[in-house]
Each structure stands twice: as C-alpha cells, then as structure tokens.
Design a protein around this motif. Structure first.
Motif, mmCIF file in Angstrom:
data_model
loop_
_atom_site.group_PDB
_atom_site.id
_atom_site.type_symbol
_atom_site.label_atom_id
_atom_site.label_comp_id
_atom_site.label_asym_id
_atom_site.label_seq_id
_atom_site.Cartn_x
_atom_site.Cartn_y
_atom_site.Cartn_z
ATOM 1 N N LEU A 340 41.939 13.969 -1.211
ATOM 2 C CA LEU A 340 42.152 14.534 -2.537
ATOM 3 C C LEU A 340 41.008 14.108 -3.461
ATOM 4 C CD1 LEU A 340 45.984 13.840 -2.875
ATOM 5 C CD2 LEU A 340 44.879 16.027 -2.343
ATOM 6 N N GLY A 341 40.466 15.090 -4.160
ATOM 7 C CA GLY A 341 39.350 14.816 -5.063
ATOM 8 C C GLY A 341 37.991 14.960 -4.413
ATOM 9 N N LEU A 531 43.753 18.505 -5.436
ATOM 10 C CA LEU A 531 44.328 17.400 -6.199
ATOM 11 C C LEU A 531 45.843 17.517 -6.099
ATOM 12 C CD1 LEU A 531 42.032 17.817 -9.327
ATOM 13 C CD2 LEU A 531 41.913 15.912 -7.724
ATOM 14 N N SER A 532 46.537 16.422 -6.376
ATOM 15 C CA SER A 532 47.999 16.464 -6.319
ATOM 16 C C SER A 532 48.584 15.504 -7.352
ATOM 17 C CB SER A 532 48.501 16.088 -4.925
ATOM 18 O OG SER A 532 49.922 16.123 -4.885
ATOM 19 N N THR A 533 49.603 15.997 -8.068
ATOM 20 C CA THR A 533 50.306 15.177 -9.047
ATOM 21 C C THR A 533 51.642 14.692 -8.492
ATOM 22 O OG1 THR A 533 51.353 17.139 -10.022
ATOM 23 C CG2 THR A 533 49.255 16.438 -10.966
ATOM 24 N N LEU A 534 51.705 14.549 -7.184
ATOM 25 C CA LEU A 534 52.956 14.175 -6.522
ATOM 26 C C LEU A 534 53.362 12.743 -6.836
ATOM 27 C CD1 LEU A 534 55.183 15.035 -4.542
ATOM 28 C CD2 LEU A 534 53.684 14.331 -2.669
ATOM 29 N N PRO A 537 51.388 8.993 -12.466
ATOM 30 C CA PRO A 537 50.207 9.492 -13.186
ATOM 31 C C PRO A 537 48.939 8.681 -12.923
ATOM 32 C CG PRO A 537 52.127 9.531 -14.620
ATOM 33 C CD PRO A 537 52.556 8.845 -13.368
ATOM 34 N N GLU A 538 49.098 7.363 -12.732
ATOM 35 C CA GLU A 538 47.912 6.529 -12.501
ATOM 36 C C GLU A 538 47.194 6.946 -11.212
ATOM 37 O OE1 GLU A 538 50.925 5.421 -13.062
ATOM 38 O OE2 GLU A 538 50.784 4.567 -15.087
ATOM 39 N N VAL A 539 47.992 7.325 -10.200
ATOM 40 C CA VAL A 539 47.400 7.744 -8.921
ATOM 41 C C VAL A 539 46.627 9.046 -9.108
ATOM 42 C CG1 VAL A 539 47.897 8.424 -6.548
ATOM 43 C CG2 VAL A 539 49.224 6.595 -7.620
ATOM 44 N N THR A 540 47.233 9.995 -9.828
ATOM 45 C CA THR A 540 46.547 11.262 -10.080
ATOM 46 C C THR A 540 45.291 11.035 -10.909
ATOM 47 O OG1 THR A 540 48.706 12.366 -10.084
ATOM 48 C CG2 THR A 540 46.833 13.616 -10.914
ATOM 49 N N HIS A 541 45.387 10.131 -11.884
ATOM 50 C CA HIS A 541 44.225 9.843 -12.740
ATOM 51 C C HIS A 541 43.051 9.346 -11.890
ATOM 52 C CE1 HIS A 541 42.598 7.822 -16.647
ATOM 53 N NE2 HIS A 541 41.897 8.878 -16.279
ATOM 54 N N LYS A 542 43.342 8.499 -10.890
ATOM 55 C CA LYS A 542 42.285 7.997 -10.014
ATOM 56 C C LYS A 542 41.688 9.134 -9.181
ATOM 57 C CE LYS A 542 44.023 3.259 -9.609
ATOM 58 N NZ LYS A 542 44.621 2.235 -8.703
ATOM 59 N N GLN A 543 42.549 10.056 -8.735
ATOM 60 C CA GLN A 543 42.055 11.226 -7.994
ATOM 61 C C GLN A 543 41.080 12.026 -8.853
ATOM 62 O OE1 GLN A 543 45.040 13.950 -6.614
ATOM 63 N NE2 GLN A 543 46.386 12.297 -5.987
#
Length: 565
Positions: A340-341, A531-534, A537-543
């Motif tokens: 991802l990313g 990308l995934s918002t699964l 939020p912190e994990v998605t932000h890092k992606q």
C-alpha cells in the motif's frame, strides 16, 4: 567483486553450529548475489581433498530441520531481497539411500538442472590465510567448482568465492559462545505428506513449511492452495496473487528443492480439501497456528473411516520488520499491506499532459475513505479537487447541465425555488441503466470541465500536485486527465457497514449502492497506487506519507533532463 544474478551456497559446517554462523554467512553472500541464492548442505565436506569431495546422501535429522528453519528466518532479516531456496536433493534416510545404492551411490547421477543457473558458488569451508597460502585457496576453489558441477548444471564461467576469510571475526565470537547441543535424532519420514495454505508471495515461512515437507516425504507432497471461498476473509484479498501464479511458483520452487518428489497441487475451497479423503496420506505439516486445523482434519478422517495423520508441527518465523499494525509472524498479509502506497502497476504514458501540476486521480467505492486520504494529501501540499462538490455545482440554475437535465427528465424534478430536486432525479434513474447513462452523459462532461479549470488554476498558482477526488473517476473515463490513478480499497462488508452508519440506510440499500459501482478488482486493473483506510487513522496516515514521499521521487525523476545517447 561484481554482483551475480544467481549463486549457490555450499555449507560445510556441522549442522549444530550453523545457527550461530548462518547470519554473517548470508550477509556475505548477499553482497555478491542479487536475485536467487540456492543453499546446499554438506556438513563435513572436505574441499582440501579433491578425491573426497563428492556429493553423498545426508540423513534427515532434527539438526537439519532446525538449520533450515533458522536459515530462512535469518534470510528474511538480512537479505530479504534474495529468493533463497534450500536444496534437499541429497537428503535421504539411510534405509532408502542404501536401497537405491545398486543404481547409484550418489544423490546426483547426473547434475540437477535448476530454474536459474548458478553463476557463482560460495562456501563457508575454512581455508588458511589467503595471503599466506594462495595455492591452497586456489586448490579449494577448483575443488569447490568441480564438486558443484557434479551436483548442479551451472554456467560455464562459474566463479567460486571462499567466504571464510570474511568470517574470521565471527569465528572469534562464536568460540566464546556456548556451543548448541547436537540433535542427530532422525526425522520420521512418510510416503505421502499433505500441507495447505494460501502461498501468496512465497516467503520464508512458506519455504520453511515446504522444505520440511520435502524432508518428511519420500514419494509425494499434496498441497492444498486456498482459492475463491477460502480467500474471501483474507486481509487485502484484492492483492492476493492469482491462483495460477501461486501454483506455478510452488511447482518451480519444489522442482528445485527436491525434483524426485511427486508434487500435486489442488485448489482448496474449504478448510479440509483432499486431506480428509485421501487414504494414501500419512502426515500433515502444520504450524503452531494451524495445529487445531490439523486436529480437525484427523477428526474428519476418522469419521470417513481413514487413519489419522501424523501431525508434524513447525515453529512460526518472527517478522523482525513488522510494524505495530502487522502480525508478529512472517505472513503474506503483512507483505500485502506493505504494498500500500507503493506503485503496483506501470505508469501509463502521460506525455500529453503538462508536467505540472502532477495530477493524481483518487477513486474508490463509497465510504472507502477518499476524503480522509485527500485531506492528508492536502496537508502535505497537494491541491484537493473534490469532484463530488463540483458535481453539485453542475446542477445549479444557469449552468449548461441545469437546462439539459430538466429537458431530459421533466419539470417535476424542479423545486419551488427552481433548484433541481436531486432525490426526485435519483428516483428516476435508480435501477435504470439507460436513464442513468442519459444523466451521466450530461453531467460528467460538465464536471470534467470544472476539474480542468481547477487544475489550470493550480498551475497558474505554481502548485506542484493536484488530487482529483472522484468516486467515478474511472467510470467517467477521466484517467487521461491524470498522471497517476490511486485507488482506495476496503472490503465490501466494511464499506456497507460504513454507509449504513453514515447515511442511516438499511444494509440492503448499502449493498445495492455498492453493487452499482465498480468493484475493487476492476478499479485495481488501472490503479498505479493502492491505499486502504481499513485500520486506525495513524496507519492510513503512514501509508499516505509513504505514497507522498515516493511520489516526490517520481516527480523529481521526471524533471531530470534525459542524457543524450
């Protein structure tokens, strides 16, 4: 020394000492080999005596199993870029080896052809100081080349490298450490062995599992590979490799590791597959995590009137590169999440577009988190163009689309204040593909014009990146407006749950909405970045941050003038 694409590492150290030695040996090998590293065990091999340097059968013992497990674990840590494969053609129980002695007393009647021909052979065999005895080192190198040629088909220009001088510091360190206990207990072997799994992106844990199967099986390995129904609940299932590719890689790996085995690969659409009905099976290889599954298999076999299988359990390999959101063990789901990313498909030709602003088309199903991703990208410096908001503008009185929509769908969709009642309009097109297309043929081109206006405005302001956030970006055929397409993916079940919570509609209504949109798989065909918002939020932000940083590198590369040929 130059790098080689493929190498073979001949390990001559006693098996029980390898756990202390394998890490620096692999580090040294990784400095010379860049793609595939085969590993061949021959403990006690004497490369100083050419007459004795002949391949022999070695027995499958606990020390060998432990060495293989440690090797794959360390390889994941120190040389994760290499495709490491432990070869066990020369591993055979003494009883079976003696039975075949009348045919050949060597495990290699003819050299074995590997999927990739080795260009360099490496060894940990101890030699004298090269500065003091160049002749001895040359003799060992020649012997190593002859030995390897007896075993495997190599390139004619095979190079040999003696790693021992690079490992002298290791030797000094290990002498002070407690020597591991030897375990020469023979492993029980079986005619037919079974194992199951997804085998997505064949990694060290998979290879350990398969190598142990090869140690235990003398005739056949049956492999159940998860397919269709068994993949539905997998994390990021959209990124799982196609079944045919996973099977192809299994066959190639096992053909290298132990070509004498009969390998049978079957699709697994339930947790049991052929393991509960094949009377020839004798052993099932499981991990700590899947032991209960093995026990369930035996319960079902007893119900079917078959003998239970011997459960051979291997330990899980820990992932030293894991993040807080990933599993402790080496797993395919973690490897998929790390995609991802990052670019997953080649970029299309965008030479028709101005280089700046660099345009990203961000799409995904309803409630996939596009807005959250767009806000983070905006915080990093991108211009956020919300196509949904621009869509509302196209229905405003005085616009081109306003009159055409009323003309097409009737004045009964107009409110008292002359605005278009979008709910009434929606009722006229919902479930009617022909009427829906009539609407989108009017609205989508107008939205596209507004998007282009915002992009041009960003260019005049000197902006570097624009993100066009549009659920219908691909459906509308807008990909020619963007340099890259980014897709936000989440499971359909999660998307439906979010829609019901956000809009207060029934689960059935949420599902209908999703069914009317493109699937994740279809969008992914044109995606450059996923990308995934699964997760949190912190994990998605890092992606998003990772995706942004890699994007800056791509933009920078595009701006570097090409060197004249």
């Amino acid at each position: 020394m130059s790098m080689f694409s493929t190498g073979i590492l001949v390990l001559t150290s006693p098996l029980h000492t390898l756990p202390l030695r394998i890490n620096p040996v692999l580090r040294s090998a990784a400095q010379l080999v860049e793609r595939t590293l085969y590993v061949h065990f021959h403990p006690g091999l004497n490369l100083s005596n050419g007459a004795q340097a002949r391949p022999v059968f070695i027995p499958p013992v606990a020390d060998l199993s432990n060495a293989i497990t440690r090797l794959y674990s360390n390889a994941t840590d120190v040389c994760g870029h290499l495709d490491v494969r432990v070869l066990v053609t020369n591993v055979c129980p003494p009883t079976i080896a003696s039975t075949g002695a009348a045919i050949s007393n060597s495990p290699f009647p003819t050299p074995q052809r590997l999927s990739h021909s080795p260009e360099v052979v490496l060894t940990d065999f101890p030699v004298q100081d090269q500065d003091q005895d160049q002749g001895h080192s040359h003799q060992v190198s020649q012997c190593l080349q002859r030995y390897t040629g007896h075993c495997y088909v190599c390139t004619p220009q095979l190079t040999s490298v003696l790693l021992h001088p690079q490992l002298e510091k290791l030797q000094q360190q290990t002498e002070a450490e407690e020597e591991p206990e030897r375990n020469k207990e023979p492993l029980a072997t079986f005619s037919d062995v079974v194992v199951g799994g997804t085998f997505d992106r064949l990694h060290g844990a998979h290879k350990t599992l398969l190598n142990i199967c090869c140690l235990l099986a003398s005739r056949r390995v049956l492999i159940g590979v998860c397919d269709q129904e068994m993949l539905k609940k997998k994390v990021l299932k959209e990124l799982i490799e196609p079944y045919s590719l996973r099977v192809q890689r299994l066959h190639e790996f096992l053909r290298d590791v132990k070509p004498s085995l009969q390998v049978e690969v079957v699709p697994l659409d339930d947790p049991f597959g052929s393991s509960v009905c094949d009377p020839l099976l004798e052993c099932i290889v499981v991990s700590e995590e899947t032991r209960r599954g093995g026990e369930a298999v035996n319960k079902r076999r007893l119900q079917n009137g078959l003998q239970p299988l011997v459960l051979h359990e291997i330990q899980l390999l820990k992932d030293v590169h894991r993040t807080e959101a990933e599993e402790e063990k080496i797993s395919s789901s973690s490897l998929r999440s790390r995609l991802l990313g990052t670019p997953i498909n080649p970029l299309k030709d965008s030479s028709h577009l101005p280089p700046l602003p660099y345009v990203i088309g961000l799409t995904g199903c309803s409630s996939s988190g596009k807005s959250s991703i767009s806000r983070w990208l905006q915080g990093l410096g991108a211009v956020w163009i919300d196509a949904d908001k621009l869509g509302h503008e196209t229905y405003l009185q005085g616009t081109t689309a306003y009159g055409r929509v009323i003309q097409e769908f009737g004045s009964d969709i107009v409110n008292e204040d002359k605005s278009i009642n979008r709910r009434a309009l929606g009722n006229k097109v919902f479930g009617n593909q022909e009427r829906l297309k009539a609407l989108t043929d009017i609205v989508w081109p107008e939205i596209a014009l507004l998007v282009k206006e915002r992009i041009n405005q960003a260019r005049e302001e000197g902006k570097q990146v624009c993100v066009v956030d549009a659920a219908v970006f691909l459906e509308a055929g807008w990909e020619d407006m963007a340099h890259e397409v980014w897709v936000a993916i989440i499971p359909e079940e999660e998307a439906a749950l979010r829609i019901t919570e956000r809009d207060g509609v029934s689960a059935e209504e949420a599902s209908r909405r999703l069914q009317s949109q493109w699937s994740n798989a279809r969008r992914m065909e044109q995606a450059n970045v996923l990308l995934s918002t699964l997760w949190d939020p912190e994990v998605t932000h890092k992606q998003v941050t990772k995706a942004w940083n890699l994007l800056q590198e791509r933009i920078h590369q595009r701006q570097i003038p090409a060197r004249p040929s």
